[in-house]
Structures are given as C-alpha cells and as structure tokens.
Scaffold this motif. Structure first.
Motif, PDB file in Angstrom:
ATOM      1  N   VAL D  65      10.498   6.024  -4.070  1.00 26.97           N
ATOM      2  CA  VAL D  65       9.471   6.952  -3.582  1.00 26.97           C
ATOM      3  C   VAL D  65       8.867   6.343  -2.311  1.00 26.97           C
ATOM      4  CG1 VAL D  65       7.493   8.404  -4.202  1.00 26.97           C
ATOM      5  CG2 VAL D  65       9.079   7.652  -6.008  1.00 26.97           C
ATOM      6  N   VAL D  66       7.845   5.499  -2.453  1.00 22.65           N
ATOM      7  CA  VAL D  66       7.224   4.886  -1.275  1.00 22.65           C
ATOM      8  C   VAL D  66       6.915   3.423  -1.599  1.00 22.65           C
ATOM      9  CG1 VAL D  66       5.106   4.802   0.116  1.00 22.65           C
ATOM     10  CG2 VAL D  66       6.190   7.017  -0.346  1.00 22.65           C
ATOM     11  N   ASP D  67       7.383   2.509  -0.735  1.00 20.15           N
ATOM     12  CA  ASP D  67       7.049   1.098  -0.907  1.00 20.15           C
ATOM     13  C   ASP D  67       5.795   0.802  -0.072  1.00 20.15           C
ATOM     14  OD1 ASP D  67       6.791  -1.612  -0.999  1.00 20.15           O
ATOM     15  OD2 ASP D  67       8.895  -2.046  -0.592  1.00 20.15           O
ATOM     16  N   PRO D  68       4.674   0.508  -0.725  1.00 19.20           N
ATOM     17  CA  PRO D  68       3.425   0.296   0.020  1.00 19.20           C
ATOM     18  C   PRO D  68       3.572  -0.804   1.081  1.00 19.20           C
ATOM     19  CG  PRO D  68       2.994   0.256  -2.356  1.00 19.20           C
ATOM     20  CD  PRO D  68       4.476   0.328  -2.186  1.00 19.20           C
ATOM     21  N   ALA D  69       4.458  -1.775   0.854  1.00 24.47           N
ATOM     22  CA  ALA D  69       4.589  -2.897   1.787  1.00 24.47           C
ATOM     23  C   ALA D  69       5.382  -2.546   3.033  1.00 24.47           C
ATOM     24  CB  ALA D  69       5.238  -4.086   1.074  1.00 24.47           C
ATOM     25  N   ARG D  70       6.132  -1.434   3.012  1.00 27.39           N
ATOM     26  CA  ARG D  70       6.992  -1.100   4.157  1.00 27.39           C
ATOM     27  C   ARG D  70       6.713   0.260   4.763  1.00 27.39           C
ATOM     28  NH1 ARG D  70      12.654  -3.463   3.086  1.00 27.39           N
ATOM     29  NH2 ARG D  70      12.167  -5.306   1.876  1.00 27.39           N
ATOM     30  N   GLU D  71       5.846   1.043   4.116  1.00 27.09           N
ATOM     31  CA  GLU D  71       5.614   2.410   4.567  1.00 27.09           C
ATOM     32  C   GLU D  71       4.770   2.433   5.845  1.00 27.09           C
ATOM     33  OE1 GLU D  71       6.657   5.400   3.382  1.00 27.09           O
ATOM     34  OE2 GLU D  71       5.472   6.320   4.980  1.00 27.09           O
ATOM     35  N   PRO D  72       5.272   3.072   6.930  1.00 27.95           N
ATOM     36  CA  PRO D  72       4.460   3.111   8.153  1.00 27.95           C
ATOM     37  C   PRO D  72       3.243   4.055   8.039  1.00 27.95           C
ATOM     38  CG  PRO D  72       6.611   4.185   8.489  1.00 27.95           C
ATOM     39  CD  PRO D  72       6.610   3.663   7.096  1.00 27.95           C
ATOM     40  N   ASP D  73       3.361   5.124   7.256  1.00 32.22           N
ATOM     41  CA  ASP D  73       2.235   6.065   7.095  1.00 32.22           C
ATOM     42  C   ASP D  73       1.201   5.422   6.163  1.00 32.22           C
ATOM     43  OD1 ASP D  73       0.555   8.052   5.943  1.00 32.22           O
ATOM     44  OD2 ASP D  73       2.054   9.611   6.260  1.00 32.22           O
ATOM     45  N   SER D  74       0.022   5.064   6.704  1.00 31.55           N
ATOM     46  CA  SER D  74      -0.931   4.254   5.931  1.00 31.55           C
ATOM     47  C   SER D  74      -1.539   5.035   4.755  1.00 31.55           C
ATOM     48  CB  SER D  74      -2.026   3.683   6.830  1.00 31.55           C
ATOM     49  OG  SER D  74      -2.825   4.739   7.325  1.00 31.55           O
ATOM     50  N   ASP D  75      -1.674   6.360   4.880  1.00 30.18           N
ATOM     51  CA  ASP D  75      -2.188   7.152   3.748  1.00 30.18           C
ATOM     52  C   ASP D  75      -1.220   7.105   2.563  1.00 30.18           C
ATOM     53  OD1 ASP D  75      -4.536   7.902   4.922  1.00 30.18           O
ATOM     54  OD2 ASP D  75      -3.829   9.872   5.587  1.00 30.18           O
ATOM     55  N   ALA D  77       1.068   4.802   2.060  1.00 26.64           N
ATOM     56  CA  ALA D  77       1.135   3.426   1.554  1.00 26.64           C
ATOM     57  C   ALA D  77      -0.020   3.202   0.571  1.00 26.64           C
ATOM     58  CB  ALA D  77       1.055   2.426   2.711  1.00 26.64           C
ATOM     59  N   ARG D  78      -1.213   3.665   0.954  1.00 28.10           N
ATOM     60  CA  ARG D  78      -2.375   3.484   0.074  1.00 28.10           C
ATOM     61  C   ARG D  78      -2.202   4.281  -1.218  1.00 28.10           C
ATOM     62  NH1 ARG D  78      -6.582   5.040   3.160  1.00 28.10           N
ATOM     63  NH2 ARG D  78      -6.630   7.038   2.056  1.00 28.10           N
ATOM     64  N   GLY D  79      -1.722   5.537  -1.093  1.00 27.02           N
ATOM     65  CA  GLY D  79      -1.499   6.382  -2.281  1.00 27.02           C
ATOM     66  C   GLY D  79      -0.517   5.741  -3.253  1.00 27.02           C
ATOM     67  N   ALA D  80       0.547   5.146  -2.727  1.00 23.96           N
ATOM     68  CA  ALA D  80       1.558   4.519  -3.588  1.00 23.96           C
ATOM     69  C   ALA D  80       0.990   3.264  -4.254  1.00 23.96           C
ATOM     70  CB  ALA D  80       2.807   4.174  -2.761  1.00 23.96           C
ATOM     71  N   GLN D  81       0.191   2.486  -3.486  1.00 18.76           N
ATOM     72  CA  GLN D  81      -0.400   1.277  -4.077  1.00 18.76           C
ATOM     73  C   GLN D  81      -1.375   1.655  -5.196  1.00 18.76           C
ATOM     74  OE1 GLN D  81       0.480  -2.026  -3.537  1.00 18.76           O
ATOM     75  NE2 GLN D  81      -0.701  -2.093  -5.424  1.00 18.76           N
ATOM     76  N   GLU D  82      -2.180   2.706  -4.960  1.00 15.85           N
ATOM     77  CA  GLU D  82      -3.117   3.169  -5.994  1.00 15.85           C
ATOM     78  C   GLU D  82      -2.360   3.615  -7.253  1.00 15.85           C
ATOM     79  OE1 GLU D  82      -6.747   4.958  -3.183  1.00 15.85           O
ATOM     80  OE2 GLU D  82      -5.142   6.285  -3.882  1.00 15.85           O
ATOM     81  N   LEU D  83      -1.249   4.294  -7.036  1.00 19.26           N
ATOM     82  CA  LEU D  83      -0.444   4.769  -8.170  1.00 19.26           C
ATOM     83  C   LEU D  83       0.081   3.588  -8.993  1.00 19.26           C
ATOM     84  CD1 LEU D  83       0.792   7.256  -9.543  1.00 19.26           C
ATOM     85  CD2 LEU D  83       2.758   7.012  -8.025  1.00 19.26           C
ATOM     86  N   ILE D  84       0.564   2.560  -8.303  1.00 16.78           N
ATOM     87  CA  ILE D  84       1.047   1.358  -8.992  1.00 16.78           C
ATOM     88  C   ILE D  84      -0.090   0.720  -9.798  1.00 16.78           C
ATOM     89  CG2 ILE D  84       1.868  -1.021  -8.601  1.00 16.78           C
ATOM     90  CD1 ILE D  84       3.531   0.154  -6.213  1.00 16.78           C
TER      91      ILE D  84
END
Lengths: 92, 92, 92, 92
Positions: D65-75, D77-84
């Motif tokens: 889906v989205v890797d927070p460590a590599r995603e250029p779109d910061s929103d 990246a944050r959404g994926a980190q919150e989900l984790i």
C-alpha cells in the motif's frame, strides 16, 4: 442470590465511565478530529468493555456458581479460582 | 483530506447506537437483572465496538492512505482493497 | 477429577488441526504467496484458537467447578450453564 | 513487489515459534496436566497469533500500500504511519 450493594456500585461506576468514553468518541467525530485519534479513543472503549466483561464474569462465578472464598469443597474452590484467573488473563 | 458528510453521519449513527447499548447495560445493572443477561448485553456492545473499529479503519485507509476506487496505480489499489478485506475479516 | 478419554481425544484432534493450520501458514510464507492470503490463513488459526479456548473453558467448568448436568443444587446448575453459554458467545 | 529476505526470515521465525507453542499444548493435553495450565498455554498462543497478525498487516501496508519511510506524498506517509500505529494498538 443477589450481588452486594458495593459490587453493584463498582460495576455501575465502570459502565458510566464507558458511557463517558463513548460520548468522547461522539464529540471527537463531531469535531472532525483525525481518524487515527478517534481510533485510539475507540481502542480505549474496547479495553474498558473487556475489563467490564472480566469483572461481570468473575461476579457471576462467585455469586452464581462457586465462590472460592466460601466453598467448603477445596477442589471446587481451586477450580473456581483457576477459572477466574483464566478469565482475567483472556480479557485483560 | 476531510471525510464526506454522509460518511460522518453514518459513523455518528453507529456511535450513538453504541451509547444506547451502554445505557441499556447501565439500566440492566440498576434493575438487578441476572449477570448472564447483562453479559449478553455487554457482548453486543463489544460486537458493535468492533464494527465501528472496522468502519473507521476502512475510512482511514480510503481517505488518508489509498482509496482503491480512485487510485491510478493498480498494485496499490489492489493492496488497499486487500487490506480493507482483511480488516473486515478480523473485526467482524 | 480427570477428563474422560472421549473429551481428551476431541481436544487433541482440535489442537492437531490447529498445528496443521499453522504449518499451512509456514508453507504459505515459504512459497511467497501474497500477504493478504497469508493473513486470511492466520485469521482461521485465530478462530480455531478461540474455539479451542471455549472448549477448554467449558471442560474446566464441567469437570472442576460445576457440571450443570449433574449438580443437585439447581441454582448452581443454572449459573454454570449460563456461564458456559456466555463463554461460547464471547469466543465464537 | 516482493518482501525482503530479512522480513521473511523474521516472519517465518515467528510462525515456527507459534508451531512450537501449539505442540506444547498438544503435549500438555497428552500428559493430562490441569485444564487451567493448558488454558494459560493457549492464551500465549493467542497472544503470539495476534503479534503475527500485526506484523503481517504492517508488512502488507509497507510493501503493498504505502511505505511511510519512502512515500513522497507527506499526507499519505502520515496516514500510513498512523494506520500502522493503530494496528499495533489493536493487536498488541
């Protein structure tokens, strides 16, 4: 066999705290705070519901099945205490 | 990115239903109905809290991570859809 | 009080089925099948572990606390049966 | 997109540990140790299965889906980190 007034007061206090937590989720949704923060509030509701479940099961075992503290048959007393411990482990 | 008004109304309706279920537990305890019946009411609260959690996670994935219905990258769209399916399986 | 041979055989069959499901997860990971499919296999392990827990708790209640089918005190018999029903509801 | 060899080794080690725990439950049942002790072993299986689920969901989010460590779109990246973070809270 009815529960003691003290046990009932403790259970009611737990349920009212859960109602307060659910109202906090409602206000958080109305205020459009972020999803992730709402999910953390809901996780705390879930934890509190598990705690209430463990407490009610323990009450049920003590008052309607076997109370380990009053049971003269020591095998049954131990069996009931082990059951209470297992319920706490599963629902904590 | 904000959630739609329709999604928010649906989530609020769910939370208010849970509040109503918690109030039913409170009344049941006050009325001294049996432990086992109270436990069944609490089980329904737990089910509803799991349902709300699944709904909120799905919303979060769609609005803040990847919406499978709008994502141009087909691998990501499939990954997000699979994740939503897994969340539903785990929390149903 | 020891469990019957028949109960023990049933529980062992359940545990061996769970071991087989865990081995299927292991093979799935080794074969690099998709994450989502592995997660669905793990969800079925979780369901089977909950089923085993419910079965073991029921056994424990019947053999070490109060067996509803043999208990002469009808309040206790009902209390134990209600407890078994609650455990099944929570772990199904 | 395939998972790294290192991640796969970590997941396999977790699954093999769970298999070992299930085998311990099997031996405990065969040896007729008490129900309550078997239930505590099963509780540890359940905990380990939840841990594996959280790990697999996190892997799925990062790799499919989205890797927070590599995603250029910061929103995102944050959404994926919150989900984790939410997944870890729910399954810990």
């Amino acid at each position: 066999m009815s529960h003691t007034t003290k046990d009932k007061a403790k259970l009611l206090a737990r349920v009212r705290r859960i109602r307060g937590q659910v109202e906090a989720v409602e206000r958080a949704l109305e205020a459009d705070i972020g999803c992730a923060d709402v999910l953390m509030l809901v996780a705390s509701v879930r934890g509190a519901v598990n705690g209430l479940t463990a407490e009610l099961m323990e009450e049920h075992i003590r008052h309607h099945v076997v109370d380990p503290a009053r049971e003269p048959d020591s095998d049954r007393a131990r069996g009931a205490q082990e059951l209470i411990d297992v319920v706490r482990t599963y629902l904590k």
